[in-house]
Write a protein that holds these residues in place. Sequence first.
Motif, mmCIF file in Angstrom:
data_model
loop_
_atom_site.group_PDB
_atom_site.id
_atom_site.type_symbol
_atom_site.label_atom_id
_atom_site.label_comp_id
_atom_site.label_asym_id
_atom_site.label_seq_id
_atom_site.Cartn_x
_atom_site.Cartn_y
_atom_site.Cartn_z
ATOM 1 N N ILE A 1 38.843 44.005 44.460
ATOM 2 C CA ILE A 1 37.984 43.449 43.408
ATOM 3 C C ILE A 1 37.091 42.355 43.981
ATOM 4 O O ILE A 1 37.438 41.700 44.962
ATOM 5 N N PRO A 2 35.918 42.179 43.367
ATOM 6 C CA PRO A 2 35.063 41.070 43.780
ATOM 7 C C PRO A 2 35.721 39.757 43.332
ATOM 8 O O PRO A 2 36.566 39.771 42.438
ATOM 9 N N LEU B 1 38.347 47.124 35.690
ATOM 10 C CA LEU B 1 39.318 46.128 36.140
ATOM 11 C C LEU B 1 40.683 46.342 35.491
ATOM 12 O O LEU B 1 41.725 46.055 36.075
ATOM 13 N N GLN B 2 40.681 46.861 34.284
ATOM 14 C CA GLN B 2 41.946 47.129 33.583
ATOM 15 C C GLN B 2 42.808 48.140 34.327
ATOM 16 O O GLN B 2 44.017 48.191 34.141
ATOM 17 N N MET C 1 43.629 48.107 37.230
ATOM 18 C CA MET C 1 44.439 47.405 38.233
ATOM 19 C C MET C 1 45.924 47.677 38.042
ATOM 20 O O MET C 1 46.675 47.796 39.005
ATOM 21 N N ARG C 2 46.342 47.790 36.793
ATOM 22 C CA ARG C 2 47.777 47.992 36.504
ATOM 23 C C ARG C 2 48.342 49.252 37.142
ATOM 24 O O ARG C 2 49.543 49.379 37.318
ATOM 25 N N TYR D 1 47.791 50.258 40.104
ATOM 26 C CA TYR D 1 47.824 50.126 41.562
ATOM 27 C C TYR D 1 49.042 49.323 42.026
ATOM 28 O O TYR D 1 49.717 48.666 41.229
ATOM 29 N N ASP D 2 49.300 49.390 43.345
ATOM 30 C CA ASP D 2 50.405 48.634 43.919
ATOM 31 C C ASP D 2 49.980 47.222 44.324
ATOM 32 O O ASP D 2 50.726 46.269 44.166
ATOM 33 N N TYR D 3 48.777 47.125 44.869
ATOM 34 C CA TYR D 3 48.309 45.841 45.391
ATOM 35 C C TYR D 3 46.902 45.554 44.887
ATOM 36 O O TYR D 3 46.139 46.478 44.615
ATOM 37 N N VAL D 4 46.572 44.283 44.815
ATOM 38 C CA VAL D 4 45.194 43.891 44.515
ATOM 39 C C VAL D 4 44.714 42.955 45.632
ATOM 40 O O VAL D 4 45.448 42.048 46.056
ATOM 41 N N VAL D 5 43.536 43.222 46.123
ATOM 42 C CA VAL D 5 42.954 42.402 47.191
ATOM 43 C C VAL D 5 41.603 41.898 46.709
ATOM 44 O O VAL D 5 40.751 42.691 46.291
ATOM 45 N N VAL D 6 41.433 40.579 46.748
ATOM 46 C CA VAL D 6 40.160 39.986 46.364
ATOM 47 C C VAL D 6 39.239 40.020 47.573
ATOM 48 O O VAL D 6 39.589 39.525 48.649
#
Lengths: 199, 199
Positions: free
Chosen positions: B123-124, B156-157, B159-160, B162-167
Amino acid sequence: MERKGILFVLSGPSGAGKGTVCKALMDTKTPLKLSISVTTRSPRDGEQEGLNYFFRSVAEFEEMIAADALLEWAKVYNNFYGTPRSFVEQQLAAGHDVFLEIDIQGAMQVKRRFPNGVFIFLIPPSQRELESRILGRGSETTESFNIRTSAARDELQKMREYDYVVVNDVVADACVRIRSIIEAEHAQVRRNLYLIENW
Amino acid sequence: MERKGILFVLSGPSGAGKGTVCKALMDTKTPLKLSISVTTRSPRDGEQEGLNYFFRSVAEFEEMIAADALLEWAKVYNNFYGTPRSFVEQQLAAGHDVFLEIDIQGAMQVKRRFPNGVFIFLIPPSQRELESRILGRGSETTESFNIRTSAARDELQKMREYDYVVVNDVVADACVRIRSIIEAEHAQVRRNLYLIENW
């Protein structure tokens, strides 16, 4: 990114090199707060309250046990040692990661009381290497050597209870792997759902 | 340590910088095999079969769909694009990690067919930054800008899932986080149970 503190527990069989890896991690700039134990033994020269240990009387320690104020505890040669829950929780609330290096029995106690912790199992690269490390300490009789290597084999089965396994072949490499685990845990979606709300 | 291949899927909302991060990862020495897509469009100058794409006829592509030989596929402007399952599975079997950069819809298709993959959501750093990146492309009318920023908020919703979030604040930092995730996934106990048997 808002970064909440996580409790990381480093454990593993006897001879895996937990202490060496823990010291190496702390010597590098990994931003971790080492968990401080509470003990009933007397301070040694230079040891400071709240830095090396929290020093308490046996009565005070027993009160902590009764109040469930310890994440784990054990009695070693007439002295009590334990991990105070309050210190860990205060550091986590302040956004710091806490690092706890402990034997398998202690780690399993912590897991029961603190299932949100991240449990890392450190193992030597091979049985041969483990045997050579135990021999290297020089203080073993054949009997105690056999007991220790057999215990280590049994302890290896406990790996299933952990989240991660790190092979301690080279200490610096083991530290890199542990730092990756710390970084990846912070990136887990379940720890970052607030990003959706704050967007 | 025996190292089995893992499929890593990098996805995220439009404007997150997936392509840039993927290219930066491949330019560094991260040992990843980039997934190669199959397409029905004609090769452009310099594009090579099996390197840039697998080039197939529409009939062949439709056969692959029918045979469930694609982890995901989509039709874009009369051309089909898809991710061949066989390439991914061959690389994994050979012990290579495979990296797939794809939009959210494609990632969700892959997840259904390949739930053992590791799904990373890029994500940005902020909505403001996303808007500025979309504007920076220079090709947007007010209307298309509004549609794209609104779509990104909806995306963006996801995201749930997925396993990981990277900014993706700084590309190099995002790459470090992704490499940490790769390393940590390999250290997961469930991927290393063979160590107990081989001990």
